[in-house]
Design a protein around this motif. Structure first.
Motif, PDB file in Angstrom:
ATOM      1  N   ASN A   1      42.896  13.832   7.960  1.00  0.00           N
ATOM      2  CA  ASN A   1      43.466  14.667   7.526  1.00  0.00           C
ATOM      3  C   ASN A   1      44.482  14.050   9.516  1.00  0.00           C
ATOM      4  O   ASN A   1      45.141  14.577   9.475  1.00  0.00           O
ATOM      5  CB  ASN A   1      43.180  16.322   7.849  1.00  0.00           C
ATOM      6  N   ARG A   2      43.241  14.068  10.124  1.00  0.00           N
ATOM      7  CA  ARG A   2      43.528  14.064  11.460  1.00  0.00           C
ATOM      8  C   ARG A   2      43.130  12.616  11.385  1.00  0.00           C
ATOM      9  O   ARG A   2      42.632  11.282  11.199  1.00  0.00           O
ATOM     10  CB  ARG A   2      42.072  13.921  12.245  1.00  0.00           C
ATOM     11  N   PRO A   3      44.765  11.930  12.212  1.00  0.00           N
ATOM     12  CA  PRO A   3      45.257  10.411  12.499  1.00  0.00           C
ATOM     13  C   PRO A   3      43.925   9.580  13.024  1.00  0.00           C
ATOM     14  O   PRO A   3      43.502  10.226  14.409  1.00  0.00           O
ATOM     15  CB  PRO A   3      46.413  10.509  13.323  1.00  0.00           C
ATOM     16  N   MET A   4      43.755   8.897  13.125  1.00  0.00           N
ATOM     17  CA  MET A   4      43.070   7.737  13.489  1.00  0.00           C
ATOM     18  C   MET A   4      43.903   7.236  14.585  1.00  0.00           C
ATOM     19  O   MET A   4      44.756   6.575  14.703  1.00  0.00           O
ATOM     20  CB  MET A   4      42.205   6.661  12.720  1.00  0.00           C
ATOM     21  N   ILE A   5      43.475   7.049  15.906  1.00  0.00           N
ATOM     22  CA  ILE A   5      43.854   6.263  17.229  1.00  0.00           C
ATOM     23  C   ILE A   5      43.233   5.917  18.234  1.00  0.00           C
ATOM     24  O   ILE A   5      42.140   6.754  18.390  1.00  0.00           O
ATOM     25  CB  ILE A   5      45.192   7.512  18.036  1.00  0.00           C
TER      26      ILE A   5
ATOM     27  N   TYR B   1      43.501  18.942  16.122  1.00  0.00           N
ATOM     28  CA  TYR B   1      45.029  18.501  15.630  1.00  0.00           C
ATOM     29  C   TYR B   1      45.896  19.378  14.708  1.00  0.00           C
ATOM     30  O   TYR B   1      44.773  20.222  14.434  1.00  0.00           O
ATOM     31  CB  TYR B   1      43.955  17.666  14.917  1.00  0.00           C
ATOM     32  N   VAL B   2      46.408  20.147  14.490  1.00  0.00           N
ATOM     33  CA  VAL B   2      47.205  20.988  13.751  1.00  0.00           C
ATOM     34  C   VAL B   2      48.263  20.323  13.149  1.00  0.00           C
ATOM     35  O   VAL B   2      48.895  19.440  13.461  1.00  0.00           O
ATOM     36  CB  VAL B   2      47.582  22.115  14.434  1.00  0.00           C
TER      37      VAL B   2
ATOM     38  N   PRO C   1      46.043  27.376  23.623  1.00  0.00           N
ATOM     39  CA  PRO C   1      46.759  27.601  22.271  1.00  0.00           C
ATOM     40  C   PRO C   1      46.052  27.448  21.194  1.00  0.00           C
ATOM     41  O   PRO C   1      45.628  26.452  20.728  1.00  0.00           O
ATOM     42  CB  PRO C   1      47.922  26.424  22.323  1.00  0.00           C
ATOM     43  N   ASN C   2      46.539  28.581  20.809  1.00  0.00           N
ATOM     44  CA  ASN C   2      45.728  29.107  19.106  1.00  0.00           C
ATOM     45  C   ASN C   2      46.345  28.495  17.863  1.00  0.00           C
ATOM     46  O   ASN C   2      47.966  28.056  18.007  1.00  0.00           O
ATOM     47  CB  ASN C   2      45.402  29.866  18.812  1.00  0.00           C
ATOM     48  N   LYS C   3      46.648  28.362  17.246  1.00  0.00           N
ATOM     49  CA  LYS C   3      46.758  27.648  15.716  1.00  0.00           C
ATOM     50  C   LYS C   3      48.927  28.986  15.378  1.00  0.00           C
ATOM     51  O   LYS C   3      49.392  27.955  14.904  1.00  0.00           O
ATOM     52  CB  LYS C   3      46.561  28.059  14.379  1.00  0.00           C
ATOM     53  N   ASP C   4      47.747  30.236  15.766  1.00  0.00           N
ATOM     54  CA  ASP C   4      49.139  31.555  15.620  1.00  0.00           C
ATOM     55  C   ASP C   4      50.270  30.683  16.152  1.00  0.00           C
ATOM     56  O   ASP C   4      51.444  31.056  16.393  1.00  0.00           O
ATOM     57  CB  ASP C   4      48.711  32.639  15.501  1.00  0.00           C
ATOM     58  N   GLN C   5      50.133  31.085  17.715  1.00  0.00           N
ATOM     59  CA  GLN C   5      51.022  30.229  18.957  1.00  0.00           C
ATOM     60  C   GLN C   5      51.667  29.449  18.438  1.00  0.00           C
ATOM     61  O   GLN C   5      53.008  29.455  19.114  1.00  0.00           O
ATOM     62  CB  GLN C   5      50.022  30.259  20.677  1.00  0.00           C
ATOM     63  N   ILE C   6      51.114  27.981  18.368  1.00  0.00           N
ATOM     64  CA  ILE C   6      52.146  26.982  17.771  1.00  0.00           C
ATOM     65  C   ILE C   6      52.788  27.294  16.588  1.00  0.00           C
ATOM     66  O   ILE C   6      54.188  26.864  16.721  1.00  0.00           O
ATOM     67  CB  ILE C   6      50.856  25.695  17.436  1.00  0.00           C
ATOM     68  N   GLU C   7      52.037  27.936  16.106  1.00  0.00           N
ATOM     69  CA  GLU C   7      53.429  28.792  14.616  1.00  0.00           C
ATOM     70  C   GLU C   7      54.671  29.462  14.988  1.00  0.00           C
ATOM     71  O   GLU C   7      55.757  28.940  14.436  1.00  0.00           O
ATOM     72  CB  GLU C   7      52.928  29.412  13.483  1.00  0.00           C
ATOM     73  N   ARG C   8      54.246  29.874  15.584  1.00  0.00           N
ATOM     74  CA  ARG C   8      55.747  30.914  17.071  1.00  0.00           C
ATOM     75  C   ARG C   8      56.486  29.657  17.682  1.00  0.00           C
ATOM     76  O   ARG C   8      57.291  29.875  17.701  1.00  0.00           O
ATOM     77  CB  ARG C   8      54.402  31.962  17.638  1.00  0.00           C
TER      78      ARG C   8
ATOM     79  N   ASN D   1      51.642  20.846   9.695  1.00  0.00           N
ATOM     80  CA  ASN D   1      52.041  22.112   8.266  1.00  0.00           C
ATOM     81  C   ASN D   1      53.340  21.458   8.143  1.00  0.00           C
ATOM     82  O   ASN D   1      54.001  19.403   8.855  1.00  0.00           O
ATOM     83  CB  ASN D   1      52.724  22.864   9.131  1.00  0.00           C
ATOM     84  N   LYS D   2      54.131  20.745   7.021  1.00  0.00           N
ATOM     85  CA  LYS D   2      55.168  20.441   6.706  1.00  0.00           C
ATOM     86  C   LYS D   2      56.228  20.300   7.135  1.00  0.00           C
ATOM     87  O   LYS D   2      57.240  19.176   7.062  1.00  0.00           O
ATOM     88  CB  LYS D   2      56.131  21.391   5.209  1.00  0.00           C
ATOM     89  N   SER D   3      56.177  20.935   8.958  1.00  0.00           N
ATOM     90  CA  SER D   3      57.613  20.597   9.962  1.00  0.00           C
ATOM     91  C   SER D   3      57.190  19.609  11.123  1.00  0.00           C
ATOM     92  O   SER D   3      58.138  19.703  11.581  1.00  0.00           O
ATOM     93  CB  SER D   3      58.416  21.952   9.588  1.00  0.00           C
ATOM     94  N   TYR D   4      56.084  20.331  11.089  1.00  0.00           N
ATOM     95  CA  TYR D   4      55.123  19.108  12.776  1.00  0.00           C
ATOM     96  C   TYR D   4      53.760  18.960  12.173  1.00  0.00           C
ATOM     97  O   TYR D   4      53.060  19.562  11.352  1.00  0.00           O
ATOM     98  CB  TYR D   4      55.282  20.305  13.546  1.00  0.00           C
ATOM     99  N   GLN D   5      53.345  18.190  13.335  1.00  0.00           N
ATOM    100  CA  GLN D   5      52.157  17.896  13.345  1.00  0.00           C
ATOM    101  C   GLN D   5      52.025  17.138  14.658  1.00  0.00           C
ATOM    102  O   GLN D   5      52.419  16.738  15.449  1.00  0.00           O
ATOM    103  CB  GLN D   5      51.836  16.244  12.509  1.00  0.00           C
ATOM    104  N   GLY D   6      50.698  17.347  15.378  1.00  0.00           N
ATOM    105  CA  GLY D   6      50.068  17.334  17.145  1.00  0.00           C
ATOM    106  C   GLY D   6      48.611  17.647  17.338  1.00  0.00           C
ATOM    107  O   GLY D   6      47.577  18.476  16.358  1.00  0.00           O
ATOM    108  N   PHE D   7      48.801  17.734  18.435  1.00  0.00           N
ATOM    109  CA  PHE D   7      47.547  17.756  18.996  1.00  0.00           C
ATOM    110  C   PHE D   7      47.651  18.680  20.503  1.00  0.00           C
ATOM    111  O   PHE D   7      48.486  18.996  20.791  1.00  0.00           O
ATOM    112  CB  PHE D   7      47.242  16.585  19.545  1.00  0.00           C
ATOM    113  N   ILE D   8      46.675  19.804  19.820  1.00  0.00           N
ATOM    114  CA  ILE D   8      46.342  21.570  21.039  1.00  0.00           C
ATOM    115  C   ILE D   8      45.443  20.594  22.213  1.00  0.00           C
ATOM    116  O   ILE D   8      44.367  20.157  21.291  1.00  0.00           O
ATOM    117  CB  ILE D   8      46.414  22.373  19.992  1.00  0.00           C
ATOM    118  N   PHE D   9      45.832  20.841  23.473  1.00  0.00           N
ATOM    119  CA  PHE D   9      44.877  20.570  24.481  1.00  0.00           C
ATOM    120  C   PHE D   9      44.278  21.160  24.949  1.00  0.00           C
ATOM    121  O   PHE D   9      44.489  22.849  24.904  1.00  0.00           O
ATOM    122  CB  PHE D   9      45.313  19.561  25.191  1.00  0.00           C
TER     123      PHE D   9
END
Length: 148
Positions: A19-23, A38-39, A66-73, A41-49
């Motif tokens: 699930n986590r891209p190899m970089i 790594y976060v 940031p937590n996952k709920d904040q990222i979704e908002r 869903n169907k409309s975004y992919q990214g990394f929380i620092f």
């Protein structure tokens, strides 16, 4: 029985790591984050620092993770914005508090970001023609629900 348990553990670990891209990362300045989250869903992919990560360009405000709920908002607010910020842009998220203690999420959106070296470890705001075409920087205020 031990072989079955071992096989289940190996399959679970492979599934989680897929699930986590190899970089690849070559970090001569030793400025990378030891942990990003790594976060997707169907409309975004990214990394929380995490809050302890210091980006190369200083953010003067107090930092938070940031937590996952904040990222979704944040993503819902971005989706209502005037610019295209769909899945073709990979994301990096940094959290901070402004002087009014509003939660701000700085998002670096980069087209084909997972191909950039150290994308999961370094937030490097780029300059020049390539970045003008492929990078967007957004700051979302979670309290006012505005893109600043």
């Amino acid at each position: 029985m031990k072989k079955i348990i071992l096989a289940i553990i190996v399959m679970f670990n492979i599934g989680c790591s897929m699930n986590r891209p190899m970089i690849d990362c070559f970090d001569p300045n030793n400025s990378s984050s030891d942990t990003s989250y790594y976060v997707s869903n169907k409309s975004y992919q990214g990394f929380i620092f995490p809050a302890k990560y210091q980006p190369m360009i200083s953010i003067n405000e107090q930092r938070f993770t940031p937590n996952k709920d904040q990222i979704e908002r944040v993503e819902l607010i971005l989706a209502q914005g005037p610019e295209d910020s769909d899945l073709k842009y990979k994301r990096q998220y940094l959290g901070s508090l402004n002087t009014s203690l509003d939660s701000l999420i700085t998002i670096r959106l980069l087209r084909r970001g997972f191909r950039e070296e150290c994308f999961d470890k370094i937030v490097a705001f780029g300059f020049g023609e390539y970045y003008e075409k492929n990078q967007r920087i957004k700051v979302v205020n979670l309290k006012t629900k505005e893109i600043e």
